[in-house]
Design a protein around this motif. Sequence first.
Motif, short mmCIF file in Angstrom:
data_model
loop_
_atom_site.label_atom_id
_atom_site.label_comp_id
_atom_site.label_asym_id
_atom_site.label_seq_id
_atom_site.Cartn_x
_atom_site.Cartn_y
_atom_site.Cartn_z
N VAL A 97 -9.27 -4.96 -7.35
CA VAL A 97 -10.72 -4.77 -7.35
C VAL A 97 -11.42 -6.12 -7.53
CG1 VAL A 97 -12.66 -3.74 -8.58
CG2 VAL A 97 -10.61 -2.38 -8.13
N ARG A 98 -10.92 -6.92 -8.47
CA ARG A 98 -11.52 -8.24 -8.71
C ARG A 98 -11.44 -9.13 -7.47
NH1 ARG A 98 -8.69 -7.80 -13.63
NH2 ARG A 98 -7.07 -9.22 -12.84
N GLU A 99 -10.33 -8.98 -6.73
CA GLU A 99 -10.12 -9.80 -5.53
C GLU A 99 -10.79 -9.22 -4.29
OE1 GLU A 99 -5.88 -9.92 -5.33
OE2 GLU A 99 -5.68 -10.92 -7.27
N GLY A 100 -11.43 -8.07 -4.44
CA GLY A 100 -12.11 -7.46 -3.31
C GLY A 100 -11.18 -6.84 -2.28
N ARG A 101 -9.95 -6.54 -2.68
CA ARG A 101 -9.00 -5.93 -1.74
C ARG A 101 -9.29 -4.44 -1.61
NH1 ARG A 101 -3.15 -8.32 -3.55
NH2 ARG A 101 -2.51 -7.40 -1.54
N MET A 102 -9.03 -3.91 -0.45
CA MET A 102 -9.33 -2.52 -0.14
C MET A 102 -8.08 -1.65 -0.24
SD MET A 102 -12.53 -2.71 0.37
CE MET A 102 -12.88 -1.11 1.10
N PRO A 103 -8.25 -0.32 -0.33
CA PRO A 103 -7.09 0.58 -0.30
C PRO A 103 -6.27 0.35 0.96
CG PRO A 103 -9.06 1.78 -0.95
CD PRO A 103 -9.52 0.42 -0.51
N SER A 104 -4.96 0.50 0.83
CA SER A 104 -4.08 0.33 1.99
C SER A 104 -2.94 1.33 1.94
CB SER A 104 -3.52 -1.09 2.04
OG SER A 104 -2.46 -1.25 1.12
N ARG A 105 -2.32 1.56 3.07
CA ARG A 105 -1.16 2.46 3.13
C ARG A 105 0.03 1.84 2.41
NH1 ARG A 105 -2.65 6.49 6.71
NH2 ARG A 105 -4.15 5.86 8.31
N LEU A 106 0.16 0.51 2.45
CA LEU A 106 1.26 -0.15 1.74
C LEU A 106 1.14 0.02 0.24
CD1 LEU A 106 1.83 -3.60 3.52
CD2 LEU A 106 3.37 -1.63 3.52
N ALA A 107 -0.08 -0.05 -0.28
CA ALA A 107 -0.28 0.02 -1.72
C ALA A 107 -0.09 1.43 -2.27
CB ALA A 107 -1.68 -0.48 -2.07
N GLN A 108 -0.28 2.45 -1.45
CA GLN A 108 -0.14 3.83 -1.91
C GLN A 108 1.28 4.06 -2.42
OE1 GLN A 108 1.48 6.80 -0.54
NE2 GLN A 108 0.45 8.12 -2.02
N ASN A 109 1.43 4.81 -3.51
CA ASN A 109 2.69 4.82 -4.25
C ASN A 109 3.87 5.42 -3.49
OD1 ASN A 109 3.43 7.72 -5.57
ND2 ASN A 109 1.22 7.54 -5.30
N CYS A 110 3.63 6.09 -2.38
CA CYS A 110 4.71 6.71 -1.60
C CYS A 110 5.06 5.91 -0.34
CB CYS A 110 4.35 8.13 -1.20
SG CYS A 110 3.92 9.22 -2.56
N SER A 111 4.55 4.69 -0.21
CA SER A 111 4.73 3.96 1.06
C SER A 111 6.18 3.67 1.38
CB SER A 111 3.93 2.66 1.03
OG SER A 111 4.39 1.76 0.03
N GLY A 112 7.01 3.44 0.35
CA GLY A 112 8.43 3.19 0.62
C GLY A 112 9.10 4.41 1.24
N LYS A 113 8.78 5.59 0.74
CA LYS A 113 9.32 6.83 1.31
C LYS A 113 8.86 6.99 2.75
CE LYS A 113 7.31 10.80 0.49
NZ LYS A 113 6.81 12.00 -0.22
N HIS A 114 7.60 6.72 3.02
CA HIS A 114 7.07 6.90 4.38
C HIS A 114 7.70 5.91 5.35
CE1 HIS A 114 3.75 9.92 4.04
NE2 HIS A 114 4.03 9.71 2.76
N ALA A 115 7.88 4.66 4.91
CA ALA A 115 8.54 3.68 5.77
C ALA A 115 9.96 4.12 6.09
CB ALA A 115 8.55 2.31 5.10
N ALA A 116 10.67 4.65 5.08
CA ALA A 116 12.04 5.14 5.30
C ALA A 116 12.04 6.36 6.22
CB ALA A 116 12.67 5.48 3.95
N MET A 117 11.05 7.23 6.09
CA MET A 117 10.96 8.38 6.99
C MET A 117 10.79 7.93 8.43
SD MET A 117 8.60 11.18 4.98
CE MET A 117 9.31 12.26 3.72
N LEU A 118 9.93 6.94 8.64
CA LEU A 118 9.72 6.43 10.00
C LEU A 118 11.00 5.85 10.58
CD1 LEU A 118 6.24 4.71 9.67
CD2 LEU A 118 6.84 6.46 11.36
#
Length: 336
Positions: free
Chosen positions: A131-152
Amino acid sequence: MYSSSPADAPLVREPLHVPVAHLVRGGVVEGIHYGSVVVLGADGRVRFRLGDIEAAFYPRSALKPVQAVAMLRAGLPLDGELLSLAAASHSGEERHLAGTRRILELAGLAEDDLRNVPDMPFDPVVRDAWVREGRMPSRLAQNCSGKHAAMLWTAKLNGWSLDDYLDPAHPLQRKIAATVEDLTGRPAARVTVDGCGAPLFAISLHGLARALARITTAAPGTPEARVADAMREHAEMASGTGRDVAALMRAVPGLLAKDGFEGVQVAALPDGTAIAVKIADGANRARIPVAAAALARAGVDPALLTEFAGEPLLGGGEPVGSVRPVRALDPATARA
């Protein structure tokens, strides 16, 4: 073959939860957390139960080790920290983001191929920094992204379509459903959508404990054993720095543990002794104290579990109480 026979699935009903923990302030019970608890012995039999361990419920992210097993069975070539990340509810630290990028790179894919929901990092310190750095929500940051990458990657390896990999009718999700049935011992009662967008299977608390016990007792080199080894050896990759579930695995030798939103915790030892907990109101503050008490009830040395008694309840900035598991969870009760 995956069967969806309703007669074999856990019953969909209002769970018959019971008190599992008291919120005690100044020696007075101020609140009560209801829930259910099951303890399985090394022989797979139910050694202890509280509440309703057979009703259908959603295990949320506590089912991720089972999903990871399904992907390995379908040919996913991961081990070590990247396999742990594939079973993770990660904190969104840079190592988690880098690991997810690595899985996508190995698959020849990119972040845009992910279909999980964009989010900020789960860890509050990391999130505040974003938030301080002004970064936005992302699919990588979401807590399940490792599972989704493995699913792909699993889908790509098998020649399955990628855009719809989250569809319950997709071959990948059918493979996962079959593995859920295999490891829990019963077909799912319902299928809905988890917070990240992936299919979520309604099983029983008993079935969840059984599944993790089967994972920890599997023969070396099997998909189950590979998942257990990866998560135990890289506990912070499956969760994050300072996370209680990682600390629990470090504290109890050989323990495999996974948490889930809405007050779910499952854990199993290498001999198949297992516990599973559901806190009815989803309160995170009761999850670990009740799980630790269940592990002590299962035979784990209580001295290994002292740091998991729960955070103190404060009054005026000073400790005045705590969340205390009910007396039935005290190992001394079993000996009485």
